[in-house]
Design a protein around this motif. Structure first.
Motif, PDB file in Angstrom:
ATOM      1  N   GLU A 255     -14.692  -2.489  -0.459  1.00  0.00           N
ATOM      2  CA  GLU A 255     -13.386  -1.804  -0.418  1.00  0.00           C
ATOM      3  C   GLU A 255     -12.956  -1.567   1.015  1.00  0.00           C
ATOM      4  O   GLU A 255     -11.800  -1.335   1.289  1.00  0.00           O
ATOM      5  N   ARG A 256     -13.925  -1.546   1.918  1.00  0.00           N
ATOM      6  CA  ARG A 256     -13.619  -1.239   3.317  1.00  0.00           C
ATOM      7  C   ARG A 256     -13.587  -2.495   4.155  1.00  0.00           C
ATOM      8  O   ARG A 256     -13.944  -2.476   5.331  1.00  0.00           O
TER       9      ARG A 256
ATOM     10  N   SER B 100      -9.447  -2.615  -2.764  1.00  0.00           N
ATOM     11  CA  SER B 100      -9.075  -1.243  -2.427  1.00  0.00           C
ATOM     12  C   SER B 100      -8.076  -0.680  -3.438  1.00  0.00           C
ATOM     13  O   SER B 100      -8.130   0.501  -3.768  1.00  0.00           O
ATOM     14  N   PHE B 101      -7.200  -1.511  -3.971  1.00  0.00           N
ATOM     15  CA  PHE B 101      -6.244  -1.002  -4.960  1.00  0.00           C
ATOM     16  C   PHE B 101      -6.947  -0.597  -6.250  1.00  0.00           C
ATOM     17  O   PHE B 101      -6.576   0.387  -6.898  1.00  0.00           O
ATOM     18  N   MET B 102      -7.986  -1.380  -6.639  1.00  0.00           N
ATOM     19  CA  MET B 102      -8.727  -0.996  -7.846  1.00  0.00           C
ATOM     20  C   MET B 102      -9.408   0.351  -7.628  1.00  0.00           C
ATOM     21  O   MET B 102      -9.393   1.222  -8.492  1.00  0.00           O
ATOM     22  N   SER B 103      -9.996   0.505  -6.435  1.00  0.00           N
ATOM     23  CA  SER B 103     -10.677   1.772  -6.149  1.00  0.00           C
ATOM     24  C   SER B 103      -9.714   2.937  -6.127  1.00  0.00           C
ATOM     25  O   SER B 103     -10.045   4.035  -6.545  1.00  0.00           O
ATOM     26  N   ALA B 104      -8.528   2.699  -5.599  1.00  0.00           N
ATOM     27  CA  ALA B 104      -7.565   3.789  -5.476  1.00  0.00           C
ATOM     28  C   ALA B 104      -6.824   4.042  -6.783  1.00  0.00           C
ATOM     29  O   ALA B 104      -5.960   4.905  -6.837  1.00  0.00           O
ATOM     30  N   ASP B 105      -7.163   3.285  -7.821  1.00  0.00           N
ATOM     31  CA  ASP B 105      -6.556   3.465  -9.131  1.00  0.00           C
ATOM     32  C   ASP B 105      -5.047   3.218  -9.105  1.00  0.00           C
ATOM     33  O   ASP B 105      -4.275   3.957  -9.692  1.00  0.00           O
ATOM     34  N   PHE B 106      -4.650   2.185  -8.396  1.00  0.00           N
ATOM     35  CA  PHE B 106      -3.227   1.832  -8.327  1.00  0.00           C
ATOM     36  C   PHE B 106      -2.847   0.876  -9.450  1.00  0.00           C
ATOM     37  O   PHE B 106      -1.677   0.646  -9.686  1.00  0.00           O
TER      38      PHE B 106
ATOM     39  N   THR C 276       0.822  -1.203   0.000  1.00  0.00           N
ATOM     40  CA  THR C 276       0.000   0.000   0.000  1.00  0.00           C
ATOM     41  C   THR C 276       0.857   1.255   0.000  1.00  0.00           C
ATOM     42  O   THR C 276       0.629   2.185  -0.766  1.00  0.00           O
TER      43      THR C 276
END
Lengths: 277, 433, 296
Positions: B392-393, B118-124, B96
């Motif tokens: 995501e959470r 969460s990585f998909m949501s954060a656009d990583f 992260t």
């Protein structure tokens, strides 16, 4: 000076109690490192070693690039230890001998800079480190390790030096030494006890530091505290506890060696006593 | 020295720090904003290209060598494998933090579903559908892709393994007591009660707070037809009550489960401390190493409560959006989707569960050395697997909601309080998106 | 202390030159990250929602309302206070033992540092097993010394988990405190003891009226540093209990870790960092004030 027998006996009793509290879990860890995986967890606990094995250590020795890990640890620890012994003592001298507003603020800054947890600040630091090309390099790691050692060492040296009477260097100065010369010739030798202590403390800190290498190394630099990562898990849910404990014991060896070597230097009371006015 | 003076000076010093930092940070702040969508410069793929893949440590044995050789032969660039930290928590922390700071030193990560969401949501992550096509995806189990790999029409990952929570029983204990292995709720409770004796329990549950309690809650909810993200459903309520009853009413499992994680749980199960245990298939190597699997510990079909559903999950390969060698990284991901690579990788990192690519399952040569393939086939035939419903959470869920459940299981709050507080926490964390 | 004026200026310059290398390194590695973090604490900065906009003091306000945060704060204070008290008392005692000139000196000095020298991962995994009811050495020992039927699952019980976490923390950190106090005690001139003895002072009196006052500065500094490291520590909790059962052992530092790495809510995480800094800073300022007053 001979100690009365009764006092010596009392001291031994305390030593044995303290030693037991400390060594009893440590013994279990060490024993684990020589035990086969399937014999690790038994109820009731087997304290006597049965079926001793060196497999766990062999697994560590076979781990890919053990020499890289050793090299990294030795280089970085040695460099930051050297820097900290000299530069922190020097800074401690500055802080102890000169008391003005600016210096006091600098002192407070050094102390308070340890009070910020690193979980968030590591992100901007990482960005900055990468931009400067220091990420995953020996120099970058050494700076971070050294920076980690600074606050405690500097403050300790300052406290220690402030107990040495300034008249000592003043005498040296009258004899024609420079300010720097007075520091190296008069003060440094007197710092031996605290230097020995801090070297032990700093050595162990560097050896065990986990967060900095976890975040700032990827492929070029390896250090021993990350060696455990290279041990494959037995499966997704089972820690290779045998190999982990072996790695822990392996890391403990240099620490113990270091303590044994420098322990006698911690004793310095007599010498200090003779100079205190 | 007067403290008042210092305070004045501290302000001076602080402003000095601010100034110097602004100069430092002034260079570029955009890069720091992960997901700001800045294109990184791309290197052409050539024989000199080297990509770095972050994966759990690969064994130094024959399997490891075979896998590395396979990768070397099938890709015309070099792949360096770097070992992830031993503890999951450290892996999450490192991945992260590196991704959030825009790091490009690792090109391919190996992550689980929770990180994936969460990585998909954060656009990583980099979309890979131009290389890994829908056709490649068709070889994987249906229903999984939509939940974890796709977002806004893009594909973001290649699943590697496939493991479900299976129903393990200690056959010896059942045989000794002359009880049949339960197939429904009534038989289950009955068997559990009969087998709880002499300090042994009918059922073992891993209720440690980390991921273990939520896995079990998820499974019980599925079995009662509920959903662990909706505590207003009857199925969920029933499941929560049932978990409580297991300890306090039927007394077939111990409240000490609250400190049991998968590792200690597996040890207890191997030592014959309990007769039944729902556990991820990935644990089977532990039973196998202890010489118990097949002889004493066996996998039975899921008992049918309201349903016979049980969660399944996989880890996956994803490409770092900030990577400067995306083309090579995508090619690596595509290779990892192939049946051979999937089977070889499972063996190389000691994760001996079946592969995500279902084509492997019927290939005796490829599955040789993998465990629980037949068991998984049976479960698929029984239509028992269901991909987890996560958010995501989910990490927050594991911290707060399962904490509430633990309080109820410890009898510190009432059933009603538990339901209310849990649902409130779920609403709160889902409301954040 | 009075110095000649011409010399005093040169001395100040020399002092700054001494301090500079260390100061520069420290500023370099902390200034920008800390400023950036302080700035984040004023933002609604959440990577999962892809948000980064100014929110003023909203994060702090949210924290003040957050029950879990307040619970964490109170456990952190409890954890720190209890740990510190035990570390001080046991640390001084251990230092005094290590200072004695007897046959076991080298042994005790080496042994005492071992817990501190063990790597954290090893200690935390060992601790997880050690407090297990079935396979743990703690209950095993209790059963062996005469309480045969003793069964207690430490980590599944609220106070049990808190006690276990604190015990491990103390076990790991006492030796660090002790070895520094040892170095300080060693610096006490022997004449001081002798004159005290001639006056007929008891051992306790010597400890409280000669030894401790002499090392007071080191003592205070150590209390500050160890206290700060306690407030910021969470590895033990992470490995042993994950903050559970319930939220009984969620230290602030653990909550911070969850908020930053798992929820990727850097605004909130920065706000927690700021609160933690303020708490430690108050602690540190009090300590530093006493430190300045002590002049032996």
């Amino acid at each position: 000076m001979k100690m009365p027998k009764r006092k010596s006996a009392v001291l031994w009793i305390f030593t044995i109690i303290v030693g037991f509290i400390i060594m009893w879990p440590v013994y279990w860890i060490v024993k684990s490192s020589f035990t086969k995986q399937i014999d690790l967890f038994k109820s009731p606990i087997e304290y006597m070693p049965v079926n001793m094995t060196l497999d766990n250590y062999r697994q560590l020795m076979d781990a890919a690039g053990l020499t890289d890990y050793l090299k990294g640890t030795i280089l970085i620890t040695a460099a930051s230890l050297f820097l900290s012994v000299f530069l922190c003592a020097l800074a401690g001298y500055g802080f102890a001998r000169c008391q003005n507003k600016g210096i006091n603020i600098a002192f407070a800054f050094i102390m308070f800079s340890t009070m910020i947890p690193g979980t968030v600040t590591v992100i901007p630091l990482m960005t900055m480190w990468r931009r400067m090309g220091l990420s995953d390099t020996f120099s970058g790691l050494t700076i971070l390790y050294f920076s980690l050692l600074i606050p405690f060492s500097t403050v300790m040296y300052a406290g220690f030096i402030s107990q040495i009477p300034p008249s000592l260097e003043e005498a040296a100065r009258i004899d024609g030494a420079t300010m720097f010369g007075a520091f190296t010739k008069v003060i440094l030798p007197l710092l031996k006890p605290i230097m020995a202590t801090l070297s032990i403390i700093n050595f162990i800190t560097c050896l065990n530091e986990f967060f900095i290498p976890l975040m700032f190394t990827t492929k070029n630099v390896k250090v021993m505290s990350l060696l455990m990562s290279s041990i494959p898990k037995l499966n997704q849910y089972q820690m290779p506890w045998g190999a982990i404990s072996a790695a822990g014991c392996l890391m403990l060896l240099p620490a113990i060696l270091f303590i044994v070597i420098f322990e006698k230097n911690i004793m310095g009371g007599l010498m200090m006593g003779s100079i205190k006015q | 020295m007067k403290w008042g003076k210092v305070r004045k000076g501290t302000a001076l010093l602080l402003s000095g720090i601010c100034m110097s930092s602004m100069i430092l940070s002034g260079c570029s702040t955009a890069e720091e904003d992960a997901g700001a969508g800045q294109e990184t410069e791309q290197e052409e793929v050539s024989a000199d290209t080297e990509i770095t893949v972050y994966t759990p440590a690969i064994n130094e044995d024959e399997y490891g060598k075979e896998f590395k050789k396979y990768v070397e032969e099938n890709l015309d660039f070099k792949v360096n494998f770097e070992a992830e930290p031993l503890l999951y928590a450290d892996t999450v922390n490192k991945a992260t933090t590196m991704l959030a700071s825009g790091d490009d030193s690792v090109d391919v990560y190996f992550i689980d579903e929770i990180m994936q969401l969460s990585f998909m949501s954060a656009d990583f992550l980099e979309p890979i559908e131009d290389v890994v096509t829908e056709e490649d995806m068709s070889e994987f189990l249906e229903g999984y892709e939509d939940k974890f790999l796709k977002k806004d029409g893009h594909i973001y990952g290649v699943p590697a393994d496939f493991a479900g929570i299976l129903f393990f029983v200690n056959k010896k204990m059942f045989d000794d007591a002359d009880i049949a292995i339960p197939t429904d709720q009534e038989e289950f409770i009955d068997a559990a009660k009969k087998l709880t004796k002499d300090g042994k329990y009918g059922l073992l549950e891993a209720w440690d707070k980390a991921s273990h309690l939520q896995d079990n809650l998820n499974r019980w909810c599925l079995m009662f037809g509920g959903n662990f993200y909706d505590w207003t459903l009857d199925g969920t309520k029933e499941a929560i009550k049932f978990m409580y009853d297991l300890v306090h009413t039927y007394k077939v499992t111990s409240i000490d489960n609250l400190s049991v994680d998968y590792e200690t749980g597996n040890q207890k199960f191997v030592d014959g401390n309990a007769a039944m245990y729902f556990q991820w298939a990935g644990s089977v190597p532990s039973y196998e190493n202890a010489g118990k699997y097949g002889s004493e510990i066996i996998c039975a079909p899921m008992p049918e409560f309201k349903t016979n559903k049980t969660p399944m999950s996989s880890w996956m390969w994803v490409v770092n959006k900030k990577s400067s060698k995306k083309e090579a990284a995508k090619e690596y991901a595509k290779l990892m989707a192939s049946p051979e690579a999937q089977a070889l990788y499972m063996k190389a990192c000691g994760r001996l569960s079946p592969t995500a690519n279902l084509d492997v399952w019927n290939d005796a040569e490829l599955t040789d050395g993998l465990l629980t393939v037949e068991e998984h086939k049976q479960y698929v035939e029984d239509d028992a697997f269901e991909a987890r419903t996560l958010s995501e959470r989910h990490s927050e869920y594991m911290d707060t909601v399962t904490g509430t459940l633990q309080e109820y299981l410890m009898d510190e709050i009432s059933y009603e309080e538990c339901l209310e507080k849990g649902q409130q926490q779920i609403d709160e964390l889902l409301g954040k998106n | 202390m009075k110095r000649k004026i011409t010399l005093s200026r040169r001395k100040t310059i020399f002092a700054w030159m001494c301090v500079l290398p260390v100061l520069v390194i420290r500023l370099w590695t902390t200034a920008y990250p800390v400023v950036a973090m302080s700035y984040y604490s004023l933002l609604d900065y959440d990577l999962i929602r892809r948000k980064k906009e100014f929110a003023g003091l909203q994060n702090i306000r949210n924290l003040a309302k957050n029950k879990q945060f307040l619970e964490s704060l109170s456990f952190t204070v409890k954890f720190t206070m209890i740990s510190i008290c035990f570390i001080i008392v046991l640390g001084v005692a251990l230092a005094l033992l290590m200072k004695q000139n007897f046959g076991g000196r080298k042994l005790i000095r080496t042994v005492a540092l071992i817990p501190w020298g063990l790597s954290m991962i090893v200690v935390s995994i060992a601790a997880l097993w050690a407090f297990d009811d079935t396979y743990g050495i703690v209950n095993d020992l209790i059963r062996r010394i005469g309480f045969e039927g003793y069964h207690f699952t430490w980590l599944a019980d609220k106070s049990g988990a808190q006690v276990a976490v604190i015990i491990v923390n103390i076990w790991k950190n006492v030796s660090f405190f002790a070895i520094i106090m040892l170095a300080a005690f060693q610096g006490i001139p022997g004449e001081l003891f002798e004159s005290a003895r001639i006056d007929g002072a008891s051992n306790w009196k010597i400890l409280f009226h000669v030894s401790l006052p002499y090392v007071m500065r080191t003592f205070i500094i150590m209390i500050i540093f160890v206290g700060v490291s306690q407030i910021n520590s969470f590895e033990i909790v992470y490995a042993m209990t994950k903050g559970g059962p319930g939220t009984t052992t969620s230290l602030l530092a653990y909550r911070l870790y969850m908020e930053a790495t798992k929820n990727m809510n850097y605004g909130m995480a920065s706000a927690i960092t700021m609160v933690m800094f303020l708490v430690t800073a108050v602690y540190g300022i009090i300590g530093l004030r006493i430190y300045r007053k002590v002049d032996y």
